[in-house]
Each structure stands twice: as C-alpha cells, then as structure tokens.
Design a protein around this motif. Structure first.
Motif, PDB file in Angstrom:
ATOM      1  N   GLY A 198      -7.768  11.765 -10.837  1.00 21.55           N
ATOM      2  CA  GLY A 198      -8.465  10.935  -9.857  1.00 21.55           C
ATOM      3  C   GLY A 198      -9.120  11.764  -8.768  1.00 21.55           C
ATOM      4  N   CYS A 199      -9.424  11.117  -7.664  1.00 23.66           N
ATOM      5  CA  CYS A 199     -10.066  11.811  -6.550  1.00 23.66           C
ATOM      6  C   CYS A 199      -9.706  11.093  -5.250  1.00 23.66           C
ATOM      7  CB  CYS A 199     -11.577  11.851  -6.738  1.00 23.66           C
ATOM      8  SG  CYS A 199     -12.321  10.224  -6.842  1.00 23.66           S
ATOM      9  N   TYR A 200     -10.183  11.635  -4.125  1.00 17.05           N
ATOM     10  CA  TYR A 200      -9.826  11.038  -2.835  1.00 17.05           C
ATOM     11  C   TYR A 200     -10.310   9.591  -2.719  1.00 17.05           C
ATOM     12  CZ  TYR A 200      -8.983  15.894  -1.321  1.00 17.05           C
ATOM     13  OH  TYR A 200      -8.532  17.180  -1.210  1.00 17.05           O
ATOM     14  N   GLU A 201     -11.324   9.243  -3.470  1.00 10.09           N
ATOM     15  CA  GLU A 201     -11.841   7.880  -3.360  1.00 10.09           C
ATOM     16  C   GLU A 201     -10.785   6.852  -3.774  1.00 10.09           C
ATOM     17  OE1 GLU A 201     -15.959   7.339  -4.881  1.00 10.09           O
ATOM     18  OE2 GLU A 201     -15.320   5.262  -5.156  1.00 10.09           O
ATOM     19  N   ASP A 202      -9.789   7.299  -4.535  1.00  5.27           N
ATOM     20  CA  ASP A 202      -8.671   6.414  -4.884  1.00  5.27           C
ATOM     21  C   ASP A 202      -8.061   5.770  -3.643  1.00  5.27           C
ATOM     22  OD1 ASP A 202      -8.486   6.617  -7.708  1.00  5.27           O
ATOM     23  OD2 ASP A 202      -7.693   8.641  -7.508  1.00  5.27           O
ATOM     24  N   MET A 203      -8.110   6.505  -2.533  1.00  6.90           N
ATOM     25  CA  MET A 203      -7.492   5.997  -1.308  1.00  6.90           C
ATOM     26  C   MET A 203      -8.192   4.747  -0.800  1.00  6.90           C
ATOM     27  SD  MET A 203      -6.785   9.559   0.601  1.00  6.90           S
ATOM     28  CE  MET A 203      -5.855  10.809  -0.271  1.00  6.90           C
TER      29      MET A 203
END
Lengths: 774, 230
Positions: A198-203
């Motif tokens: 995943g990536c930070y956009e998951d947040m």
C-alpha cells in the motif's frame, strides 16, 4: 542561534513573505501566517527548491530556501503527496545541520596517534592503496564497506558495484540491517517481494489504525498528524498497542499495554479469534494464500559464526487451526498481560468486514529477536481477513531512514543482495555483471557477513579494512564495547566518511569529509516506494566531497576506470540511468530522472508514466497477470503465505539479579545518533541529553525523582544516566526506557547483540537490566 | 408450656427484629463503595496528554470568525499578571465568594464565549480540572498600594521572534506546566491576536513547536578529543 534572526532581518527583503504566502495559500489546511505573526518574519529574496527531507523514512517533501549560497530556510512542499506542506520540528530546522562549527572540511589521517590534515587527493590515494594492499595480503574478503539507509541511491549503487562487481566481495552491509532487515525478511517470506503493497494514501481511507509498538506521534509525526486529521474529519479510531505509555498513547482512542516479546502471542490470538468467529475471508484465502510452518527454537545468534536457515514446510488450514488452539485470548492473557477483552476488541476490528484497518509498525516489530515472525503474524491477520492491497486495508511497515528502502533495500547494499535479485542466483549474477561491465565470475555466489557478524569478523581479524559511510556504528552497535575495542585492534584500518566528528570518526585511521544532502545531487526512496530527487543547491564546505564521488575516485585509483567511467558533472544522472536498467521490469520499474526532477517523487513500479499505489491488486497494479482480482506475484505460485509462528521468549529476560526490562529508542527532537540534530540549537535545547525513564511506582519505591543519577547494569557493563519520571514517556512497572541519541551516554554499551536468526537484525528493545540509585 | 412456647417464639422474633433492624441501619450509614477498576491502570502523562485536551474542538476553532472589534492582544494579556508567568488576577468583580470553580468561574472560563457585560470574549482556562480557582487567581479590590515596590517585572517574550529560520515554526517561549493545553490560549476568539494559531486543526502542536527551556549541557567537541587520542 534563533536569537540572531533579528540581525538577518535587516538585509533580507520582501520576497520570502510573498512566496511563503502564495505557497501557504495553496497549502493543505492551515500553516498560513497571520498578519500579526508575519510582521516580524525575515523578508528576503529566497530561492526555493524542492528536496525530500534529510531525516526519517517518511520522506516529506520540503522546500529549501537558499540565499547567497547558504541554505537559510525550510518549508513544507505543498505539492508533496507525503506531507502536503507540513513538516515536523526536525524538518523545519534541518538546514541548520549544515552549519555546525565543528563541520569536517578537510581529510584527516591518523599519524602516530594524532590526526593530521591532508588533501583529498592524498587521502583518497591512501584509501585506495591501503585497500589494494589489504586485498593482496589477506584476500578480497578482508575488505568491507559499511553504509547506511542515509546513503543516496547513487552512493549505495557505486558501493555495491565497486565491492560486489569489481573487487568481488560480498562484504557490503548497511545500518538498515539494524532497523529494516526484519521488515524485508517479513515481506520476502510472506510475499516473496520486498516493500509495502500500500501507500500513505491508505490513511485517507482506513477506519481503524492499530499501531504495533509504534510511537508514531514522535517517530513519524507528520504521518501521525495525518491520522489525527482524519480523526477530526471522519472520526477514525487510533489504537496504540505498545509496551510503554507515550505521547501516542495520550492521543490514541485506546492504549493497550503488553509485556515485551508477547506481541507474538497476541497476534496469534487475534488470528484465533478471526477463525473462531468465522471472520475468515474464505474465497480470498482459498484463492490467494498458502499455509506454511518453519523451524522453531532458532536461538538468538549470540555466539560468533552462528548460522541459521529456515526450512519452510507446507501445512493445511486444519493444522494451522489446531496450532492456534494454544493461543485463545484467555491463554494469551496470562502470557501477555493483555486482557482477553482487549484482545477480542482488537480482533473485532480486523474481523469486521465493514471496517478498513491499517496496521502500522516500525522498530518495535523489526528490532525483535523474532522480528521476521512478528512481521509474518501481522500479515497473517490481514491475509486471513483479505484486508490487504486495497485502499485503506493495509499492513504498513514504516521505515526510519530517508533511503533505507530506496538504497539499502532496492539497490541491495546487503551481503546477499544484488540490485535485482540475490548473489546466490546465477542468473541474477549474470544480469548484474552485464550491466556492471564485469565478468560474471567476479560476483561471489556466497553471502559473507551480516552487520553484527561483520563487526565480529573485524574483531576476530577476518576483516582488516572497513570503510564506513554516513553512519555512526560506534553509537548504534549493540553490545558496543566489544565492537569499539575491535576497531582499535592492531592491523585494522578504518576509513570513515562523515560530516561531523562522531564516536565513529574517533576510531578512524582516515576521516573523509562528506558533502551532505543538498550540498550534492542525489535521490532517496521512502517507505511507500516513492523515489525522490534533489539537486545540488549549495556548495559543500572546504574539501568535502559526496560519498558517491569518493567511491568513484577510489574505484578509479584501484584500476576500475572502465566501470567507473562517469563524468564529474553528470555522474548522478549516469549512475541513476545505469541503475534503472537493473529494475527494467513491470514489478519494479523506476521512474525516469526527468519525472523525478519535475514531480515530488514517483512510486515504483512506475509503468506507462504512472506510479503504482497498490501492488498485487489487479485494479491498480499492471504487473498482476493471473486474471484474478489479486496476484501475489512475488511467489512462483502467485500466492501469499500465512505462517505458523509460535510465541518464544526473548533472548534475555529479567531475573532476580537483573530484574528490569531495558528498552531503547528515539525522541521527536533527535534523529538517529543526533550527530546532526544535536548541532541544531533549537533541537538541542529542547532535548539536551539522554535519560532513563522509570515507572512512577518504581521511582517512588526507590525514592527517585527526575534528574537523580541512576546506575544501569547489565551483563555487558554499566552506565550512569539521569532519571526521568512522568516526563516524555512512562514505561510499565519493572521496565525502563533510554533514548540512544546521546553520544555522551552510550546506552548501547550495555545492550545485547541478540538478533532475529532469519533477518539478523538485533533486538534493541529487550534485555535484562539492574536499576539502582548511583 | 404452650403459652411459654408462644411467648419465647415472639421474644425470639422480637430480638431478631432488633438485630436485623440495627444491622440494616448501620450499613445504611456506610458510604457507598465503588470498586476502582484496577485493570485500567494506564498512567497518564500530564505534559503529553494536555496537548490533545481541547483537540475535539479543533475544527470548530478553525471555522470561528475573528471578531476584530473585541480581540485581546498580548498587551492586555500580560496586563493583569504581576510578572510574566504569574497567574493572572481576576480583573472583574466576583460575586460568589465561597464557591468552587465548577459552580462559578468555570461556567464562563471552561469554554469561553462572549461576555456582553465586559464587551469581550472570556479567556478559556488550560486547567479546568483544578477547581479551587481562587487559590491562585485573586481579586483586586483596590488600586492603591500598601507601600510601593521595586519589584522588577520581567519581560514577556514577544510573538514573531521565536523562530530560528525564516518561516520555521516558533519555539514555545514560555514554560508549559499547567499550560500544556495549547489550544485553550492559542485558539478561539479570546486568544490574543498575536498568538492565535492559524492552524488549530493541527492538534499535535509539539510535532513542530518545541520547548527550549531545558538546562543545556555542553555536548562536547570531539575534534578536540580527536587530537588527544592515543
């Protein structure tokens, strides 16, 4: 230093405010200066250029303000998807790290016990000739390089090419072994390919965040602010699952404490709950997962030349289910100190099909004698519930250094690695040799020493020459005294490239002054597979030279001009373009340099002009090729592995003689060993020295208050530190915590060099200690 | 015999009535006992926890318009303090002399709001859990002095000069004991205009703003050490 702004104000003009204002207006919320606060801001004609932050692995985009050839200001880069214009206190003051009064500007060579200034030419001649001489006398495996997750991509690439390709030794290691190795082996064993899916956009998508032993408010503050922001806007839940009460616990919706090492048992109990309550995503598990078990009772690597190879064995779902019967929440409550109610509470979020869950972790799980296992176990939870590789459903391994991923893991500056693949694989060797323009036989098929063993080899005399770049092992090695003494032994030659005098330069025979961060051109790769480029913005002081160019110069002197054909003006571009050829496939394609120069980073695999945000998900990842929704293409059969891993105790647990647990870590103000942040006056004044945190109950019993001198004794030695009670953090009863940044109070002198047998990463979080009033 | 039996039965019943009645009367006098939940023993860290205290209002703070005609300034903020760092005295009349904060002061000072009587916004206390307000905050019943004083009033830090670099976040120039809760003074309509935060929604204030009031020890210069070694 902050008092001097009023002087600077006089000659700096209006532009800074204007540009700050325009940037601020476009910024993601806030950070606009009110008129009242703006009134006293220095005004100036600043030239702002983008760079990734020098410090942690979050990889915030920053704008560096340059004036008259000096870096004088920093602001968040509003275009960066990582931090959207926000930094932390270290980032905002990072440029002050260039200007410490004791900056190394000239090479120093030790002669008769004294350091003598010399020219860069002479120093590099000496390094090259000494290395050649050592190889001639003791063989190629007697020379080594020890680098870092702070190496830029070209630094690591040049080191790997010189040592593995040209010299032909696998004595290439980096300090990321001490912080990220368990994350790597976790990914490799569970998915067969490294780095988060995943990536930070998951947040921005997840509903619940479970932090596994991760004091994010201090260690990854910009990302933590993103969670807090999401909580205000969407009411997400933050659960702090840790061994110590911290600033993160204070901000979290719920704080759950567990006893050190028992995270293994709790993770298994969560899996038990998921299966027992029928929360398994059956179709996902059937299509995309295998079950395996490995060897147990692996030991802890405490003895020299310890070796371990896991023997994976496939098992059935039924066997796995039977194994989990030892981990009912009620049984685990007794081991872990976490109530069955709390275990069920955590499991219920993972099990709820309508909740998106993100697990976040960093050193708590990686610096663990069963680090690979605990990484596997958290992936198990996400695999069983199918909560993976989708926006918001994400097990996410954070990193601590700006290019631990970009350089150490992707370029592969570890003994067993090549930029693409491993040294043990003949095809991979041939592939790398072709790009490196060396005969394939040059690359040794056998890995040599991992970091701890490399220093042990130095102690034994198997290694005679070591070149250390951008890191400070004489502060960070566990059981430090043994390894410090090793470097001082007769017949060892140590070269250290750094920007300031540190305890590591103190053991050097040659000290090379380095150019730091934006004093040269380079790239970093952060935790979310994002590669970011920075240009040279200011000149390095004196004769300081980039680590890349130091390596190139030495390589040329050793007769490898053909392989190190680079041009001084364009070498970074040439090296990056050569490096990209190693990853010329859809699973790991890197963005071209023009894109990196233009944008605030790009995430690999970069395919058809697009970053890949979620790997293994056919909707987002063009490398998926099995026709299904998900494809774990790192494994030959395209399936991820759910591992049967038991709970095993730590290498050294408290006993009658050493009754406390000793935990070490960081604080928000300082980064790594503080050699940069401690030279930033604002940060030093905020956190001037290390301390030992005590539980208030323990402190009361010992009649200790903040500031009292405490003596900590382990089987390795003793150290005296001031006590800290009810300040930054509160450890659980019979546990103590010490930050490791302070070179004047070296806590690692007394830590234990036990490591995870699979990843070889030491456990800095657990050993037994005696605590008394000094 | 029969009569004695009946009599003794009644005597027994009467005695037991007295015993039971006494018992129940006595237990009625005992204070209610609520067992404390021992499992909830997570220690709190005041200096860390305080920062997040008013965080739930952050978005509202962000939306609040500035009432420019009734703003406080740092000058008025420091006016009713004996010195920088002293608890402010009460600048208005106090009618309820014997009340604890919860029933009086906190009615206005817990969450603030416009006080028409004083034509200004009520300052919000950073420590509403301490309800014996008048222990530190006192009225001023006279403007005269008993004798004059030579007390040197120390200078308060000014806004806008506490940042190390152009546009770097200012440090926290004051001590924070009992003032850990940043938003109570730095956000909302009662916040002095110079120190009102422009980004109240960033609730983890100390991610960027650090204290600089610790005693500093020399971190040592290893260059000197280098020349002396071995």
């Amino acid at each position: 230093m902050y008092t001097s702004t009023s002087n600077r104000r006089s000659f700096i003009k209006k532009m800074a405010v204007l540009s700050a204002m325009t940037a601020a207006a476009s910024m993601f919320p806030g950070i606009i200066f009110a008129e009242e606060q703006q009134r006293n801001l220095p005004k100036g004609d600043l030239d702002w250029k983008k760079a990734p932050c020098r410090f942690c692995g979050v990889g915030c985009g920053v704008m560096v303000g340059v004036e008259n050839g000096k870096a004088v200001a920093v602001k968040g880069d509003p275009n960066s998807a990582v931090n959207k214009g926000l930094c932390c206190v270290k980032g905002y003051h990072s440029v002050m790290a260039f200007y410490g009064k004791d900056r190394l500007t000239k090479p120093l060579v030790k002669k008769n016990g004294r350091y003598v200034e010399t020219s860069m030419e002479e120093a590099l001649d000496l390094v090259a000739s000494k290395m050649q001489e050592t190889i001639k006398d003791h063989g190629k495996d007697s020379v080594s390089i020890y680098g870092s997750g702070q190496w830029t991509i070209p630094d690591g690439y040049a080191a790997s090419k010189l040592f593995k390709g040209c010299i032909g030794t696998n004595n290439v290691e980096a300090n990321a072994r001490l912080c990220m190795a368990s994350a790597v082996t976790g990914f490799m064993t569970s998915f067969g390919i490294d780095e988060p899916m995943g990536c930070y956009e998951d947040m921005d998508h997840a509903d619940v965040f479970i932090l596994w032993g991760n004091n994010m408010a201090e260690m990854h503050p910009v990302l933590f602010s993103r969670l807090l922001d999401q909580r205000l806007k969407r009411g997400v839940k933050i659960i702090d699952f840790a061994t110590r009460t911290t600033r993160t616990s204070m901000a979290a919706d719920k704080s759950i404490l567990f006893l050190p090492q028992t995270d293994l048992a709790v993770a298994n109990a969560i899996c038990y709950e998921i299966i027992n309550n029928g929360w398994v995503n059956k179709s996902f598990v059937e299509k995309h997962c295998n079950f395996s078990k490995g060897l147990t009772d692996m030991g802890y690597g405490l003895e020299d030349k310890y070796s371990f190879t896991d023997k994976p064995e496939k098992i059935s779902f039924e066997e796995y289910k039977t194994f989990l019967e030892d981990y009912t929440p009620e049984k685990v409550e007794k081991i872990s100190g976490v109530s069955a109610k709390d275990i069920k509470y955590m499991a219920s979020f993972y099990g709820d099909p309508n909740k998106k869950v993100m697990s976040l972790w960093c050193m708590g799980m990686n610096q663990h004698t069963r680090g690979t296992w605990i990484n596997n176990l958290v992936y198990n939870i996400h695999l069983l519930t199918g909560k993976i590789s989708q926006p918001g459903n994400s097990p996410f391994s954070l990193t601590g250094q700006p290019s631990a991923c970009g350089t150490v893991r992707e370029v592969g500056t570890l003994t067993h690695k090549l930029p693409h693949g491993v040294v043990a694989n003949a095809e991979h060797r041939a592939f790398a040799a072709k790009i490196w323009d060396v005969p394939a036989e040059n690359i040794d098929p056998k890995p040599t020493y991992h970091t701890v063993e490399m220093f042990r080899a130095l102690d034994r005399g198997d290694i005679k020459f070591m070149w250390i770049q951008v890191t400070n092992p004489m502060v960070t090695m566990p059981k430090l005294k043994r390894y410090r003494d090793a470097t001082k032994k007769e017949g060892r030659f140590i070269v250290v490239s750094d920007i300031y005098p540190t305890p590591t330069t103190d053991i050097a025979d040659v000290i090379l002054p380095s150019a730091m961060w934006v004093e040269r051109e380079g790239m970093y790769g952060n935790s979310e597979r994002r590669t970011q480029h920075f240009e040279k913005m200011i000149d390095p002081p004196g004769e300081a030279m980039s680590d890349t160019w130091q390596l190139v110069e030495v390589a040329k002197r050793m007769g490898f001009e053909k392989q190190f054909y680079y041009n001084e003006e364009t070498h970074i571009e040439e090296i990056y373009n050569e490096y990209r050829r190693h990853h010329d496939n859809d699973k790991h394609r890197m963005a071209p340099l023009e894109v990196l120069k233009e944008e605030s980073g790009a995430m690999w695999p970069y395919v058809d002009g697009k970053s890949t945000k979620w790997r293994f998900n056919a909707k987002y990842d063009p490398a998926c090729s099995n026709g299904e929704d998900y494809h774990f293409y790192g494994k030959p059969d395209g399936k991820a592995v759910i591992w049967q891993r038991p709970y095993e105790p730590a290498a050294e647990e408290p006993d009658a003689e050493y009754p406390y647990w000793l935990n070490t870590g960081r604080v928000v103000e300082h980064w790594h060993t503080g050699s940069m942040t401690r030279r930033i006056p604002v940060l030093h004044r905020a956190m001037p020295h290390a301390y030992v945190e005590l539980n208030p109950g323990d402190a009361k019993r010992m009649q200790v208050k903040t500031g009292d001198k405490m003596k900590l004794t382990t089987r390795r030695g003793e150290i005296i530190l001031p006590a800290s009670v009810n300040e930054r953090g509160v450890p659980a009863p019979m546990q103590v915590f010490v930050p490791f940044f302070d070179e004047n109070m070296l806590i690692n002198d007394i830590t234990l060099d036990s490591f995870c047998p699979i990843s070889k990463e030491p456990d800095y979080k657990k050993c037994a200690v005696k605590v008394e009033k000094a | 015999m029969k009569r004695a039996g009946i009599l003794s039965l009644f005597t027994l019943l009467f005695l037991s009535f007295i015993v039971v009645w006494n018992r129940s009367y006595e237990s009625g006098l005992e204070d209610a006992y609520i067992p404390l939940d021992a499992s909830d023993a997570v220690p709190s860290i005041p200096s860390e926890e305080g920062v997040f205290k008013r965080a739930e209002f952050a978005l509202e703070y962000d939306k609040m318009p500035y009432d420019e005609n009734h703003q406080r300034s740092l000058d008025t903020y420091y006016e009713n303090r004996a010195y920088y760092g002293a608890p402010p005295y009460i600048p208005h009349e106090v009618t309820e002399e014997r009340n604890m904060g919860g029933n009086s002061c906190l009615k206005c000072h817990e969450n603030g709001g416009y006080a028409a009587k004083f034509k200004m916004y009520t300052p919000v206390t950073p420590h509403p859990e301490m309800i014996n307000c008048r222990q530190c905050h006192v009225s001023q019943l006279t403007a005269s002095a008993f004798k004059g004083t030579n007390f040197p009033k120390n200078k308060a830090p000014k806004a806008g000069e506490n940042n190390a670099l152009v546009s770097s976040p200012p440090i926290i120039p004051h001590q924070i004991q009992m003032r850990e809760n940043c938003l109570s003074c730095h956000a909302g309509p009662a916040a002095p205009k110079e120190i009102r935060v422009t980004h109240p929604e960033r609730v983890n204030c100390r991610q960027c703003h650090v204290l600089n009031n610790k005693k500093t020890a020399d971190i040592g210069n290893f260059k000197k050490y280098l020349n002396e070694t071995k």
